[in-house]
Design an enzyme around this catalytic site. Structure first.
Site, short mmCIF file in Angstrom:
data_model
loop_
_atom_site.label_atom_id
_atom_site.label_comp_id
_atom_site.label_asym_id
_atom_site.label_seq_id
_atom_site.Cartn_x
_atom_site.Cartn_y
_atom_site.Cartn_z
N ASP A 30 46.27 38.59 40.88
CA ASP A 30 45.72 39.12 42.12
C ASP A 30 45.30 37.93 42.98
O ASP A 30 44.66 37.00 42.47
CB ASP A 30 44.51 40.00 41.80
CG ASP A 30 44.03 40.81 42.98
OD1 ASP A 30 43.73 40.20 44.04
OD2 ASP A 30 43.93 42.04 42.86
N ILE A 31 45.66 37.92 44.26
CA ILE A 31 45.33 36.77 45.11
C ILE A 31 43.88 36.79 45.59
O ILE A 31 43.40 35.79 46.14
CB ILE A 31 46.28 36.62 46.32
CG1 ILE A 31 46.23 37.84 47.23
CG2 ILE A 31 47.70 36.30 45.84
CD1 ILE A 31 46.96 37.64 48.54
N HIS A 94 49.25 50.44 40.16
CA HIS A 94 48.96 49.11 39.66
C HIS A 94 47.75 49.15 38.75
O HIS A 94 46.76 49.81 39.02
CB HIS A 94 48.81 48.06 40.76
CG HIS A 94 47.99 48.40 41.95
ND1 HIS A 94 48.33 49.39 42.85
CD2 HIS A 94 46.84 47.86 42.41
CE1 HIS A 94 47.43 49.44 43.82
NE2 HIS A 94 46.51 48.53 43.56
N HIS A 96 44.90 46.98 37.09
CA HIS A 96 44.14 45.73 37.21
C HIS A 96 43.62 45.37 35.83
O HIS A 96 42.99 46.20 35.16
CB HIS A 96 42.93 45.91 38.13
CG HIS A 96 43.25 46.14 39.56
ND1 HIS A 96 43.14 45.15 40.51
CD2 HIS A 96 43.67 47.24 40.21
CE1 HIS A 96 43.47 45.64 41.68
NE2 HIS A 96 43.81 46.91 41.53
#
Length: 130
Positions: A30-31, A94, A96
């Site tokens: 994750d950015i 998605h 996480h």
């Protein structure tokens, strides 16, 4: 309708810090991480809701989450790896995976206005890559 950012990452149009990839799933950093090593696991099919995945793709996502989560816990020296499943900001399922040791670390909300530290992300991706 244009492809989501995740479909652009899958196709290679948008760069990412990949950790793992197989024929059904992709895992990348994750950015805007909650904690260092925060990874997203996505199916390669653009399905918004986890429960709408067919059984084979669902099992592939969960298998990849287990592989990557295990490596995160070992590599990032975290007591836990928290899991959140979404399809909200990006309409694509998605998962996480967030390495953490305290509840505060897991609940931390990063400031998305800050530019991603791609140098730090690249170093973490190299440590985590399969």
């Amino acid at each position: 309708m244009a492809d989501s950012i995740f479909m652009q990452i899958i196709s290679g149009e948008v760069p990412s810090h990949k950790i793992y990839e197989d024929d059904k799933t992709l895992a990348f950093l994750d950015i805007n991480p909650v904690q260092p090593g925060h990874t997203l696991v996505i199916p390669k099919k653009p399905i918004t809701y986890l429960w709408d995945l067919d059984d084979e793709d669902y099992m592939a996502v969960m298998h990849t989450a287990k592989l990557v989560g295990t490596k995160l816990r070992q590599t990032m020296d975290a007591e836990h790896v928290g899991v959140k499943v979404e399809g909200l900001d990006v309409p694509h399922t998605h998962v996480h995976l967030i390495p953490f040791s305290t509840p505060e670390e897991f609940r931390y909300i990063p400031d998305h206005r800050n530019a991603p530290d791609h140098e730090a992300l690249m170093a973490i991706a190299q440590k985590l890559a399969f």
